[in-house]
Design an enzyme around this catalytic site. Sequence first.
Site, mmCIF file in Angstrom:
data_model
loop_
_atom_site.group_PDB
_atom_site.id
_atom_site.type_symbol
_atom_site.label_atom_id
_atom_site.label_comp_id
_atom_site.label_asym_id
_atom_site.label_seq_id
_atom_site.Cartn_x
_atom_site.Cartn_y
_atom_site.Cartn_z
ATOM 1 C CB SER A 156 -54.130 22.788 0.006
ATOM 2 O OG SER A 156 -54.845 23.010 -1.241
ATOM 3 N NE ARG A 157 -57.561 21.017 6.716
ATOM 4 C CZ ARG A 157 -58.725 21.530 6.486
ATOM 5 N NH1 ARG A 157 -58.729 22.689 5.343
ATOM 6 N NH2 ARG A 157 -59.725 20.862 6.624
ATOM 7 C CG LEU A 158 -50.068 24.219 1.955
ATOM 8 C CD1 LEU A 158 -49.564 24.528 0.575
ATOM 9 C CD2 LEU A 158 -49.094 23.566 2.594
#
Length: 214
Positions: free
Chosen positions: A191-193
């Site tokens: 999730s692009r974290l």
Amino acid sequence: MKPIKDLRLEYSKESLDVSDVVSNPIQQFERWMNEALDADLIEPYAMTLSTVGNDLKPSSRIVLLRGISQLGLTFFTNYESKKGQNLLENPQAALNFFWPELERQVRIEGTVQKTSLEESTAYFHSRPKGNRLGAWASDQSRPIESKEALQNKAQKVEVHYENEDSVPCPEHWGGYRLIPNYFEFWQGRPSRLHDRIFYEKDESGNWKIGRLQP
Ligand SMILES: Cc1cc2nc3c(=O)[nH]c(=O)nc-3n(C[C@H](O)[C@H](O)[C@H](O)COP(=O)(O)O)c2cc1C
């Protein structure tokens, strides 16, 4: 062309926290480079070198990392090339490694110094003869009218050094060492974290470690 705007990967292989890294960023970099070498990646020591000369226009190209020590990171090139001219005008430079199979990126910034003549010459003579001849044949980054013209130059150099065991190191060829003052280790996450751990050198020469938002 395929719709690249719809192509994306989820990254999930590993994670990175401040507690996972060692306090010395060069050691941390060696650790990641060893993992990249062990993973049999293609040329994981190929890196993007970015420079900015007096015209303030950034310029990037790939060069090969040829040495890592506590002093810094070394690469070799033609001192009269575009990058050489940029570095003469402004010794600040940035390096970038992207190892997609490991979902990792490393960013390094610092100041570049030429390596000593002894170091440049020693590395030059460790290269295959063809590479050494190439350093004489190419006025790197200068235009040439045709491929034939380049081949003719290469042939002349080959004839010149035909009977010589040792092709000398040209004065215009040698190494640079980037003395780092900033590192960032990036590990892709779902999730692009993503995990981003940075090291910044303070005025007394100590490394401060922290986390950046993705
Ligand atoms: C995989 C790869 C490795 C390269 N390694 C070097 C290198 O170690 N030194 C070098 O001068 N150029 C290397 N090059 C060529 C540079 O990318 C670039 O074309 C050349 O240095 C001229 O750059 P400049 O005009 O910005 O100075 C490499 C290119 C690739 C794709």
